[in-house]
Design an enzyme around this catalytic site. Sequence first.
Site, PDB file in Angstrom:
ATOM      1  N   TYR A  85       0.844  -1.199   0.000  1.00  0.00           N
ATOM      2  CA  TYR A  85       0.000   0.000   0.000  1.00  0.00           C
ATOM      3  C   TYR A  85       0.874   1.243   0.000  1.00  0.00           C
ATOM      4  O   TYR A  85       2.036   1.220   0.398  1.00  0.00           O
ATOM      5  CB  TYR A  85      -0.976   0.004   1.179  1.00  0.00           C
ATOM      6  CG  TYR A  85      -0.320  -0.046   2.544  1.00  0.00           C
ATOM      7  CD1 TYR A  85       0.109   1.101   3.200  1.00  0.00           C
ATOM      8  CD2 TYR A  85      -0.127  -1.278   3.191  1.00  0.00           C
ATOM      9  CE1 TYR A  85       0.705   1.038   4.440  1.00  0.00           C
ATOM     10  CE2 TYR A  85       0.465  -1.350   4.433  1.00  0.00           C
ATOM     11  CZ  TYR A  85       0.882  -0.180   5.049  1.00  0.00           C
ATOM     12  OH  TYR A  85       1.482  -0.245   6.280  1.00  0.00           O
ATOM     13  N   HIS A 126      -5.141   6.836  13.451  1.00  0.00           N
ATOM     14  CA  HIS A 126      -5.215   7.691  12.265  1.00  0.00           C
ATOM     15  C   HIS A 126      -6.550   7.534  11.528  1.00  0.00           C
ATOM     16  O   HIS A 126      -7.284   6.548  11.730  1.00  0.00           O
ATOM     17  CB  HIS A 126      -4.044   7.413  11.319  1.00  0.00           C
ATOM     18  CG  HIS A 126      -4.067   6.063  10.663  1.00  0.00           C
ATOM     19  ND1 HIS A 126      -4.849   5.766   9.562  1.00  0.00           N
ATOM     20  CD2 HIS A 126      -3.352   4.928  10.932  1.00  0.00           C
ATOM     21  CE1 HIS A 126      -4.633   4.529   9.178  1.00  0.00           C
ATOM     22  NE2 HIS A 126      -3.731   3.993  10.004  1.00  0.00           N
ATOM     23  N   CYS A 161      -2.272  -0.515  12.846  1.00  0.00           N
ATOM     24  CA  CYS A 161      -2.742   0.794  13.295  1.00  0.00           C
ATOM     25  C   CYS A 161      -4.192   0.715  13.764  1.00  0.00           C
ATOM     26  O   CYS A 161      -4.914  -0.245  13.454  1.00  0.00           O
ATOM     27  CB  CYS A 161      -2.629   1.810  12.169  1.00  0.00           C
ATOM     28  SG  CYS A 161      -0.926   2.201  11.716  1.00  0.00           S
TER      29      CYS A 161
END
Length: 428
Positions: free
Chosen positions: A340, A358, A376
């Site tokens: 990615y 995030h 994340c």
Amino acid sequence: MTPFGARHGRRTAVAIAALLTSAALAGCGQIAHGGSPLPGTHATSGTDAGGTDGSTGGSQPSPKSSPTPDPVTMAANVSDGATGVKVNKVIKVSSHKGTLSSVKVSGHYTDHGKSKSITIDGKLNSAKTGWTASDLLEPNGRYTVTMTGVSDHGAKSTTTSSFTSDELSLDQQIYPSFNGTLSGTVGVGTPVVLTFDRPVKDKATFEKHLHVSSSDHQKGSWHWYSDTEVHWRPANYWKPGTTVTATADLNSIPAGGGEYGQLSTSTSFTVGNSVITKVDLGSDVAKVYENGDLVRTIQVSGGKPGWETRSGTSLITQKAMNYRMTSQMIGLPKKGPQSYDLTVKYALRITNSGEFLHSAPWNAGYFGRENASHGCVGMSEADAGWLYENAPAGSPVVVSGTSRSLDALNGLTDWNVDFDTYAEGSAL
């Protein structure tokens, strides 16, 4: 013809007159023909026998010269002309038979090939008979001690002495830095972080010269994570509004192995609002508490199997907008099914290994339902934007619900253990 009685009377009068004249002359310091004073008198030189007041008493003894008063003596605890004086030597000056009025220690030293001037301040004791320097010596230095004092009789004098300090290479000097400490207005979990460019062998001596003060006088402890890094945290989270100052008074302090601290340094910060984010990845919900009150509930998605988000207490260490994230950053190939290259509008780092809170609109379908990221904690742009604006760096993030634990120093992990365990890391 003169009668016999009359002649006899005149001779007698003349004789008496002569005797009186002779006595008067002898009384003025004249010596009889035989070389001795007349009976009942004393010879003097240039002084009336009766004294300057005209009295008729005996003569005064000659005055003697007064002895010269002893001068004040002053000396430093380093002899004049000494060489190779250890840089941790505390210069002291003392006086005898008088007091000190001033002491000045000045000179120059070589730092990275450049000559720099230096003056060492100090303090007199209450009796003004002793002076102690406030700072230690610099290596590779030439110093002069100028001592001025006043004797017990009021005579002023000045004495000087000179010496040189030990020559140290850069490999014998350890450089301390607070660069790892967050600055400005920070979160309630912010620790003091002090690092060194070389290993510290004598941690206890160094730690004695490290100080943290706060406006709320909160209790805390140092914790050595390694020979080159030591942190300090309070027993409990900082109180909002607290001001904190940390100092490392390490210039010329022995570090062991013939090495010394290279300089003294300090840092400070102010604690902002308490913003604590608790992320439960068992239910994929995060709750945000501001100054103790629940103010926001956020639907999230954490790391998928094999990429689980680490459970534990970490701190927000970095805040960035429009932050680029790529698969290579976490060890994945640039191309492939898991590759990615994304731009994240709001990103708040919580570990050194690449975990962030995030915004992740591409994962919106998983929020509150399933963990689908590479580690994340993703959320909507609105929720991530709110955290970005309201949670200062240094704010705690408590992650639970995964089997993967947070490892020490993977970010600021000072709150991942209880205080008693943390304090065991002190060298004192």
